[in-house]
Design a protein around this motif. Structure first.
Motif, PDB file in Angstrom:
ATOM      1  N   TYR A   1      37.917  47.973  42.842  1.00 46.30           N
ATOM      2  CA  TYR A   1      38.846  48.919  43.474  1.00 46.30           C
ATOM      3  C   TYR A   1      39.686  48.247  44.544  1.00 46.30           C
ATOM      4  CZ  TYR A   1      36.509  52.633  40.980  1.00 46.30           C
ATOM      5  OH  TYR A   1      36.007  53.438  39.977  1.00 46.30           O
ATOM      6  N   GLU A   2      40.920  48.711  44.659  1.00 43.39           N
ATOM      7  CA  GLU A   2      41.813  48.244  45.708  1.00 43.39           C
ATOM      8  C   GLU A   2      41.534  49.020  46.993  1.00 43.39           C
ATOM      9  OE1 GLU A   2      43.972  45.601  45.254  1.00 43.39           O
ATOM     10  OE2 GLU A   2      42.722  45.505  43.433  1.00 43.39           O
ATOM     11  N   SER A   3      42.056  48.463  48.063  1.00 43.67           N
ATOM     12  CA  SER A   3      41.882  49.109  49.361  1.00 43.67           C
ATOM     13  C   SER A   3      42.451  50.526  49.322  1.00 43.67           C
ATOM     14  CB  SER A   3      42.594  48.286  50.435  1.00 43.67           C
ATOM     15  OG  SER A   3      42.539  48.925  51.680  1.00 43.67           O
ATOM     16  N   GLY A   4      41.672  51.459  49.812  1.00 48.66           N
ATOM     17  CA  GLY A   4      42.101  52.849  49.846  1.00 48.66           C
ATOM     18  C   GLY A   4      41.635  53.674  48.666  1.00 48.66           C
ATOM     19  N   PHE A   5      40.998  53.047  47.707  1.00 50.74           N
ATOM     20  CA  PHE A   5      40.488  53.752  46.527  1.00 50.74           C
ATOM     21  C   PHE A   5      38.997  53.485  46.394  1.00 50.74           C
ATOM     22  CE2 PHE A   5      44.529  55.084  44.887  1.00 50.74           C
ATOM     23  CZ  PHE A   5      45.416  54.107  45.293  1.00 50.74           C
ATOM     24  N   VAL A   6      38.224  54.531  46.097  1.00 50.60           N
ATOM     25  CA  VAL A   6      36.778  54.392  46.016  1.00 50.60           C
ATOM     26  C   VAL A   6      36.253  54.974  44.718  1.00 50.60           C
ATOM     27  CG1 VAL A   6      36.455  54.370  48.513  1.00 50.60           C
ATOM     28  CG2 VAL A   6      36.426  56.551  47.280  1.00 50.60           C
ATOM     29  N   ILE A   7      35.085  54.475  44.344  1.00 52.21           N
ATOM     30  CA  ILE A   7      34.507  54.846  43.055  1.00 52.21           C
ATOM     31  C   ILE A   7      34.152  56.322  42.989  1.00 52.21           C
ATOM     32  CG2 ILE A   7      32.191  54.170  43.781  1.00 52.21           C
ATOM     33  CD1 ILE A   7      31.708  53.217  40.897  1.00 52.21           C
ATOM     34  N   ASP A   8      33.726  56.902  44.097  1.00 53.14           N
ATOM     35  CA  ASP A   8      33.335  58.310  44.064  1.00 53.14           C
ATOM     36  C   ASP A   8      34.523  59.217  43.744  1.00 53.14           C
ATOM     37  OD1 ASP A   8      30.888  58.106  46.777  1.00 53.14           O
ATOM     38  OD2 ASP A   8      30.797  57.554  44.659  1.00 53.14           O
ATOM     39  N   LYS A   9      35.694  58.809  44.162  1.00 54.56           N
ATOM     40  CA  LYS A   9      36.889  59.609  43.932  1.00 54.56           C
ATOM     41  C   LYS A   9      37.530  59.291  42.573  1.00 54.56           C
ATOM     42  CE  LYS A   9      40.510  62.178  44.963  1.00 54.56           C
ATOM     43  NZ  LYS A   9      40.422  63.662  45.031  1.00 54.56           N
ATOM     44  N   PHE A  10      37.481  58.036  42.199  1.00 60.83           N
ATOM     45  CA  PHE A  10      38.146  57.585  40.964  1.00 60.83           C
ATOM     46  C   PHE A  10      37.173  56.773  40.097  1.00 60.83           C
ATOM     47  CE2 PHE A  10      42.348  58.946  42.053  1.00 60.83           C
ATOM     48  CZ  PHE A  10      42.493  58.760  43.421  1.00 60.83           C
ATOM     49  N   PRO A  11      36.128  57.397  39.584  1.00 59.37           N
ATOM     50  CA  PRO A  11      35.226  56.631  38.718  1.00 59.37           C
ATOM     51  C   PRO A  11      35.943  56.167  37.450  1.00 59.37           C
ATOM     52  CG  PRO A  11      34.644  58.971  38.738  1.00 59.37           C
ATOM     53  CD  PRO A  11      35.690  58.780  39.802  1.00 59.37           C
ATOM     54  N   ILE A  12      35.667  54.934  37.068  1.00 53.72           N
ATOM     55  CA  ILE A  12      36.322  54.294  35.928  1.00 53.72           C
ATOM     56  C   ILE A  12      35.253  53.742  34.997  1.00 53.72           C
ATOM     57  CG2 ILE A  12      37.658  52.242  35.256  1.00 53.72           C
ATOM     58  CD1 ILE A  12      39.334  52.675  37.808  1.00 53.72           C
ATOM     59  N   SER A  13      35.482  53.907  33.719  1.00 54.46           N
ATOM     60  CA  SER A  13      34.609  53.276  32.736  1.00 54.46           C
ATOM     61  C   SER A  13      35.427  52.402  31.811  1.00 54.46           C
ATOM     62  CB  SER A  13      33.853  54.329  31.912  1.00 54.46           C
ATOM     63  OG  SER A  13      34.717  54.905  30.938  1.00 54.46           O
ATOM     64  N   ARG A  14      34.784  51.361  31.297  1.00 57.77           N
ATOM     65  CA  ARG A  14      35.395  50.525  30.261  1.00 57.77           C
ATOM     66  C   ARG A  14      34.260  50.000  29.383  1.00 57.77           C
ATOM     67  NH1 ARG A  14      38.935  44.917  30.440  1.00 57.77           N
ATOM     68  NH2 ARG A  14      39.485  44.972  28.227  1.00 57.77           N
ATOM     69  N   PRO A  15      33.865  50.792  28.403  1.00 56.15           N
ATOM     70  CA  PRO A  15      32.716  50.410  27.576  1.00 56.15           C
ATOM     71  C   PRO A  15      33.003  49.271  26.608  1.00 56.15           C
ATOM     72  CG  PRO A  15      33.697  52.453  26.790  1.00 56.15           C
ATOM     73  CD  PRO A  15      34.378  52.128  28.072  1.00 56.15           C
ATOM     74  N   ASN A  16      34.255  49.047  26.270  1.00 53.46           N
ATOM     75  CA  ASN A  16      34.602  47.953  25.363  1.00 53.46           C
ATOM     76  C   ASN A  16      35.992  47.421  25.697  1.00 53.46           C
ATOM     77  OD1 ASN A  16      36.580  49.613  23.937  1.00 53.46           O
ATOM     78  ND2 ASN A  16      34.798  50.685  23.088  1.00 53.46           N
ATOM     79  N   LEU A  17      36.502  46.495  24.872  1.00 51.26           N
ATOM     80  CA  LEU A  17      37.758  45.815  25.202  1.00 51.26           C
ATOM     81  C   LEU A  17      39.005  46.646  24.916  1.00 51.26           C
ATOM     82  CD1 LEU A  17      36.988  42.182  23.965  1.00 51.26           C
ATOM     83  CD2 LEU A  17      37.168  42.978  26.321  1.00 51.26           C
ATOM     84  N   THR A  18      38.841  47.804  24.305  1.00 49.51           N
ATOM     85  CA  THR A  18      40.031  48.571  23.922  1.00 49.51           C
ATOM     86  C   THR A  18      40.081  49.970  24.530  1.00 49.51           C
ATOM     87  OG1 THR A  18      38.974  49.455  21.920  1.00 49.51           O
ATOM     88  CG2 THR A  18      40.145  47.344  21.710  1.00 49.51           C
ATOM     89  N   PHE A  19      39.107  50.356  25.341  1.00 50.77           N
ATOM     90  CA  PHE A  19      39.050  51.733  25.812  1.00 50.77           C
ATOM     91  C   PHE A  19      38.623  51.792  27.273  1.00 50.77           C
ATOM     92  CE2 PHE A  19      38.965  56.206  25.132  1.00 50.77           C
ATOM     93  CZ  PHE A  19      37.912  56.724  25.876  1.00 50.77           C
ATOM     94  N   SER A  20      39.271  52.693  28.018  1.00 49.85           N
ATOM     95  CA  SER A  20      38.904  52.909  29.407  1.00 49.85           C
ATOM     96  C   SER A  20      39.195  54.359  29.778  1.00 49.85           C
ATOM     97  CB  SER A  20      39.693  51.971  30.324  1.00 49.85           C
ATOM     98  OG  SER A  20      39.362  52.183  31.687  1.00 49.85           O
ATOM     99  N   THR A  21      38.458  54.856  30.744  1.00 51.74           N
ATOM    100  CA  THR A  21      38.732  56.184  31.287  1.00 51.74           C
ATOM    101  C   THR A  21      38.828  56.108  32.803  1.00 51.74           C
ATOM    102  OG1 THR A  21      36.427  56.868  31.554  1.00 51.74           O
ATOM    103  CG2 THR A  21      37.461  57.289  29.409  1.00 51.74           C
ATOM    104  N   LEU A  22      39.657  56.967  33.352  1.00 49.52           N
ATOM    105  CA  LEU A  22      39.779  57.163  34.798  1.00 49.52           C
ATOM    106  C   LEU A  22      39.541  58.638  35.063  1.00 49.52           C
ATOM    107  CD1 LEU A  22      40.811  56.356  37.734  1.00 49.52           C
ATOM    108  CD2 LEU A  22      43.048  57.115  36.937  1.00 49.52           C
ATOM    109  N   THR A  23      38.647  58.941  35.982  1.00 52.74           N
ATOM    110  CA  THR A  23      38.408  60.321  36.387  1.00 52.74           C
ATOM    111  C   THR A  23      38.958  60.516  37.792  1.00 52.74           C
ATOM    112  OG1 THR A  23      36.456  60.520  34.993  1.00 52.74           O
ATOM    113  CG2 THR A  23      36.674  62.093  36.799  1.00 52.74           C
TER     114      THR A  23
END
Lengths: 115, 113
Positions: free
Chosen positions: A57-79
């Protein structure tokens, strides 16, 4: 080149709820990133989505607010969690092949409005 | 820390005239420079990049950009503007020891028929 599909393309959400944005790339990319583009402003990097591990995460962004997943090389989610009107923005997924001097490919974005 | 500046919020050019969209940067070490374009309701599309070599870089849709190290600039140019060039243009920079690409605030280009 690569095609990045992002969904939903837009959504209107209530304060306090969460929205998960999905990003699918049609080929394996080395790196995936999530950006935010607030109205009338530039793109701000939220985080680098790392395959099989926690995002960076970059400064000012945290995992609790913006959880991200990337289970493989072609897919990701941002919540976007516990949303407030200040989260209204365009969220963009991007990917890159090869080394760091290579160009980024972008999805068409998710326009989020929080009431 | 690296940064990129686009001093103009908006540029208006008559169709057929040459256009320039300005960009200056600040980065430690050698810069990697990019231009992207964003059309309404669409994601960003890559136009061109400078890594090393010739200071004049040619890209998509007839655009080119000139890298000027002494002025730390990377202005986007096109000899003859089209109405279809109207869009939002972003300059971006990456430091050679950093994985992140930083974007400027964007310049809205209006090509007047």
């Amino acid at each position: 080149s690569a095609v990045i599909s992002q969904k939903p393309s837009r959504d209107i959400c209530q304060r306090g709820t969460s929205l998960t944005i999905q990003c699918q790339v049609d080929s394996q990319v080395t790196m995936m990133f999530w950006y935010r583009q607030q109205p009338g402003q530039s793109l701000t990097l939220i985080a680098t989505a790392n395959q099989g591990s926690e995002a960076t995460y970059e400064s000012g962004f945290v995992i609790d607010k913006f959880p991200i997943s990337r289970p493989n090389l072609t897919f990701s989610t941002l919540t976007v969690s516990n949303m407030s009107p200040e989260d209204s923005s365009i969220y963009l997924c991007s990917g890159r092949f090869g080394g760091a001097n290579e160009k980024l490919f972008f999805g068409s974005g998710t326009q989020l409005s929080v009431l | 820390a690296q940064s990129v500046a686009q001093p103009e919020d908006q540029v208006n050019v008559a169709e057929g005239n040459p256009l320039t969209v300005k960009c200056t940067y600040s980065v430690s070490g050698n810069p990697y420079l990019f231009w992207y374009v964003q059309y309404p309701n669409r994601g960003l599309q890559f136009l061109l990049k400078y890594i090393t070599g010739d200071n004049l870089v040619k890209g998509s849709y007839g655009f080119e950009a000139e890298f000027n190290k002494s002025q730390t600039s990377f202005h986007l140019k096109k000899p003859s503007a089209l109405v279809s060039d109207s869009a939002l243009y972003f300059c971006a920079v990456r430091a050679n020891r950093d994985d992140k690409i930083i974007f400027g605030k964007g310049t809205r280009l209006h090509i007047l028929p």
